[in-house]
Design a protein around this motif. Structure first.
Motif, PDB file in Angstrom:
ATOM      1  N   LEU A 247       0.809  -1.210   0.000  1.00  0.00           N
ATOM      2  CA  LEU A 247       0.000   0.000   0.000  1.00  0.00           C
ATOM      3  C   LEU A 247       0.846   1.266   0.000  1.00  0.00           C
ATOM      4  CD1 LEU A 247      -2.767  -1.040   2.544  1.00  0.00           C
ATOM      5  CD2 LEU A 247      -2.844  -1.114   0.052  1.00  0.00           C
ATOM      6  N   GLN A 248       2.152   1.126   0.243  1.00  0.00           N
ATOM      7  CA  GLN A 248       2.992   2.320   0.248  1.00  0.00           C
ATOM      8  C   GLN A 248       3.060   2.968  -1.129  1.00  0.00           C
ATOM      9  OE1 GLN A 248       6.977   1.881   1.899  1.00  0.00           O
ATOM     10  NE2 GLN A 248       7.692   3.534   0.629  1.00  0.00           N
ATOM     11  N   GLY A 249       2.935   2.158  -2.166  1.00  0.00           N
ATOM     12  CA  GLY A 249       2.947   2.720  -3.517  1.00  0.00           C
ATOM     13  C   GLY A 249       4.353   3.035  -3.991  1.00  0.00           C
ATOM     14  N   THR A 250       4.525   4.231  -4.553  1.00  0.00           N
ATOM     15  CA  THR A 250       5.809   4.633  -5.106  1.00  0.00           C
ATOM     16  C   THR A 250       6.820   4.876  -3.989  1.00  0.00           C
ATOM     17  OG1 THR A 250       4.614   5.700  -6.898  1.00  0.00           O
ATOM     18  CG2 THR A 250       6.928   6.268  -6.658  1.00  0.00           C
ATOM     19  N   PRO A 251       8.048   4.390  -4.124  1.00  0.00           N
ATOM     20  CA  PRO A 251       9.035   4.512  -3.048  1.00  0.00           C
ATOM     21  C   PRO A 251       9.331   5.961  -2.682  1.00  0.00           C
ATOM     22  CG  PRO A 251       9.778   2.975  -4.724  1.00  0.00           C
ATOM     23  CD  PRO A 251       8.569   3.649  -5.274  1.00  0.00           C
ATOM     24  N   SER A 252       9.700   6.172  -1.434  1.00  0.00           N
ATOM     25  CA  SER A 252      10.027   7.497  -0.942  1.00  0.00           C
ATOM     26  C   SER A 252      11.323   7.457  -0.156  1.00  0.00           C
ATOM     27  CB  SER A 252       8.898   8.038  -0.058  1.00  0.00           C
ATOM     28  OG  SER A 252       9.330   9.182   0.642  1.00  0.00           O
ATOM     29  N   ALA A 253      12.370   8.102  -0.676  1.00  0.00           N
ATOM     30  CA  ALA A 253      13.631   8.193   0.053  1.00  0.00           C
ATOM     31  C   ALA A 253      13.451   9.008   1.324  1.00  0.00           C
ATOM     32  CB  ALA A 253      14.695   8.831  -0.834  1.00  0.00           C
ATOM     33  N   ILE A 254      12.585  10.020   1.269  1.00  0.00           N
ATOM     34  CA  ILE A 254      12.357  10.860   2.434  1.00  0.00           C
ATOM     35  C   ILE A 254      11.710  10.037   3.552  1.00  0.00           C
ATOM     36  CG2 ILE A 254      11.303  12.994   3.251  1.00  0.00           C
ATOM     37  CD1 ILE A 254      13.444  13.294   1.034  1.00  0.00           C
ATOM     38  N   MET A 255      10.700   9.239   3.189  1.00  0.00           N
ATOM     39  CA  MET A 255      10.054   8.386   4.180  1.00  0.00           C
ATOM     40  C   MET A 255      11.049   7.374   4.744  1.00  0.00           C
ATOM     41  SD  MET A 255       7.216   7.534   5.745  1.00  0.00           S
ATOM     42  CE  MET A 255       5.746   7.938   4.777  1.00  0.00           C
ATOM     43  N   ASN A 256      11.835   6.767   3.882  1.00  0.00           N
ATOM     44  CA  ASN A 256      12.744   5.710   4.304  1.00  0.00           C
ATOM     45  C   ASN A 256      13.821   6.235   5.247  1.00  0.00           C
ATOM     46  OD1 ASN A 256      13.615   3.053   4.401  1.00  0.00           O
ATOM     47  ND2 ASN A 256      14.936   3.250   2.610  1.00  0.00           N
TER      48      ASN A 256
END
Length: 562
Positions: A247-256
């Motif tokens: 459900l996260q969808g497109t990866p996010s470097a900021i989130m990670n």
């Protein structure tokens, strides 16, 4: 992979039906659950990928009417969904995914007789061909207790994994499913697979005790025999990992990067709490429980802590000895006094106060990021959180000046790395480099959508060209990260927290390169619902332990396919 499995003229003789049925049963494992949303299909798909990557010819048999396995594998449009024709050849029901893995019956199965047709095809018409072609058959069952679509398959299968989560409704549903499964197939080998697993830090259910939780919530005549606890083994305890969530969808470097910072801060809290608890006059096991409970506790009042920890320990004891909760005091007055003093010490410890402050800031930031969408899209505004920036820098400085710096140095050094990377990712240029590495394809309406199918394939069977591009990305970013670590180290005076060789005292650039590679890998492949290929994530490690245990039970003497 599918060997075009001897369909024309090479199918083994099917006359000895009992022989083929017995072999197929031994090679079969069903993945079921009493309720939806516990990660059943994710578990089935990842087990299939894991064994296929090991070289076992694996069939993932999708019995869910809505074909969630195809959705997870991103192959919804990779087959002709023409319905179930009982006269068709086996090839018509097979969708090759990659080497050693085929998806069987990938289409929708919503017709009134579809489940019966599939059973006849699997266990009669094609049993010989399937047994000859595959080392392992994994059945992804629908959730729930439906007789026709679910339970009717179990007498043909020797092994059943029941997937659950550590919350009461999931445990009760799992217990009900176990009860129904044993009534239908009394000799089936049962295993419990725990997803989103977290040992409890307060009152409530014992995370591992599915049968105990079920029995406590059911009338006496519907309870399971407590002796089943000895024979039904929990084989996997996979913690929640939002980075691996579909459900996260497109990866996010900021989130990670925020999640990485939070993870290391959590480990520092656990380490510091354990150091404070270590001298207490309790057994080693009790100190471990107390340290674990305190490190995750958000209780501010002493009386709340004493009541909560007492309930926690009492719950563990009641589960271990199969007894009902009682009113007996868990601790003596002297023990309560020591615990109260410990609580005050932990709440006031300057290092822990600072660590908890950073934890709260990171949790709030992650929650805000989760409310946003398409964080990784080009042109996104990267929000610079000055509170996180300031407090994390001060935390690192306070650890360096702490008397416990020796015990905390490794995780503090890792926190320093992530903090430097966090500051670097405030640059849109670096984010864009990562963004451009993610493959996209054209959707049905011409819109760009993430090509999860090719990313899953790269995780399992990366090509030379892909490896060249990936390591090129690492080589481009690594020197910039090194300079950022130097800048942060100088600015905050953190030289003693650098990761060094213990003998030569040289900075371990290889360790920093490994940390960077892991971060980039996990960022690019987050949101696939695939845990295979994530070498250092806790969820992936726990998954592999469960898969290896199951593999030993199912394939103890099986040779891997060429």
């Amino acid at each position: 992979m599918f060997f075009t499995i001897m369909i024309s003229g090479m199918i083994p003789d099917n006359r000895d039906f009992k022989q083929w049925e017995g072999l197929m049963r031994k090679r079969s494992v069903a993945v079921g659950s009493g309720k939806g949303g516990v990660g059943k299909t994710t578990t089935a798909v990842n087990l299939a990928i894991y064994y296929a990557k090991q070289g076992y010819a694996t069939a993932l048999i999708d019995l869910d009417p809505l074909s969630n396995a195809a959705t997870l594998l991103d192959v919804e449009d990779g087959y002709n969904d023409a319905g179930l024709d009982p006269e068709a050849s086996l090839d018509a029901f097979i969708l090759p995914i990659f080497d050693n893995l085929d998806l069987l019956f990938p289409g929708k199965k919503t017709g009134p007789r579809d489940s019966r047709i599939i059973r006849e095809l699997l266990f009669e018409t094609f049993s010989a061909a399937l047994t000859s072609a595959y080392d392992l058959l994994i059945f992804d069952l629908p959730a729930g207790l439906d007789e026709e679509e679910n339970l009717a398959f179990l007498p043909h299968i020797d092994n059943l994994i029941v997937v659950t989560n550590p919350e009461p409704t999931a445990h009760v549903a799992a217990g009900a499913y176990i009860r129904a499964a044993l009534a239908k197939a009394p000799d089936i080998n049962l295993y419990v697979w725990h997803n989103r697993f977290s040992p409890p830090r307060g009152g409530g259910i014992v995370s591992r005790d599915v049968i105990g939780t079920y029995n406590r919530n059911m009338p006496a005549e519907e309870r399971l025999d407590e002796k089943l606890k000895e024979s039904i083994q929990g084989i996997a305890f996979v913690p929640e990992d939002p980075a691996l969530d579909l459900l996260q969808g497109t990866p996010s470097a900021i989130m990670n990067i925020h999640r990485s910072l939070l993870s290391v801060v959590g480990q520092l809290i656990e380490e510091r709490t354990e150091l404070l608890v270590r001298p207490l006059p309790f057994s080693k096991g009790m100190r471990r429980l107390l340290s674990f409970y305190l490190s995750g506790s958000r209780q501010e009042k002493e009386e709340d802590f004493l009541a909560g920890f007492g309930e926690y320990v009492s719950g563990l004891l009641n589960s271990a000895f199969n007894r009902e909760s009682g009113g007996t005091e868990t601790f003596t007055e002297q023990e309560r006094s020591v615990l109260a003093e410990t609580f005050r010490m932990v709440r006031k410890d300057p290092s822990l106060v600072h660590m908890r402050r950073v934890r709260v800031l990171l949790e709030a930031k992650i929650e805000a990021l989760e409310d946003e969408t398409k964080l990784f899209s080009k042109g996104v505004h990267i929000d610079h959180d000055k509170n996180i920036d300031r407090e994390t820098g001060l935390l690192l400085r306070s650890i360096q000046q702490s008397a416990a710096v020796k015990e905390l140095r490794l995780n503090a050094g890792i926190l320093l790395f992530y903090f430097a990377l966090y500051k670097l990712l405030q640059s849109p240029t670096i984010v864009r480099l990562l963004n451009d590495f993610i493959p996209f394809r054209e959707g049905s309406r011409g819109e760009p959508i993430r090509d999860r199918r090719s990313q899953i394939t790269n995780l399992i069977h990366s090509s030379e060209e892909y490896n060249r591009r990936y390591f090129g990305l690492i080589k481009t970013i690594f020197p910039v990260v090194g300079k950022q670590i130097e800048a942060v180290t100088r600015a905050f005076g953190l030289h003693s927290l650098l990761l060094r060789d213990p003998e030569s005292r040289k900075v371990r650039s290889d360790l920093y390169a490994k940390l960077l590679s892991n971060f980039i890998h996990d960022t690019l492949y987050s949101g696939l619902s695939v845990v295979v290929g994530f070498e250092y994530r806790s969820a992936a490690i726990s998954f592999q332990e469960g898969a290896d245990f199951l593999g030993e039970a199912l394939l103890p003497s099986k040779q891997k396919s060429a």
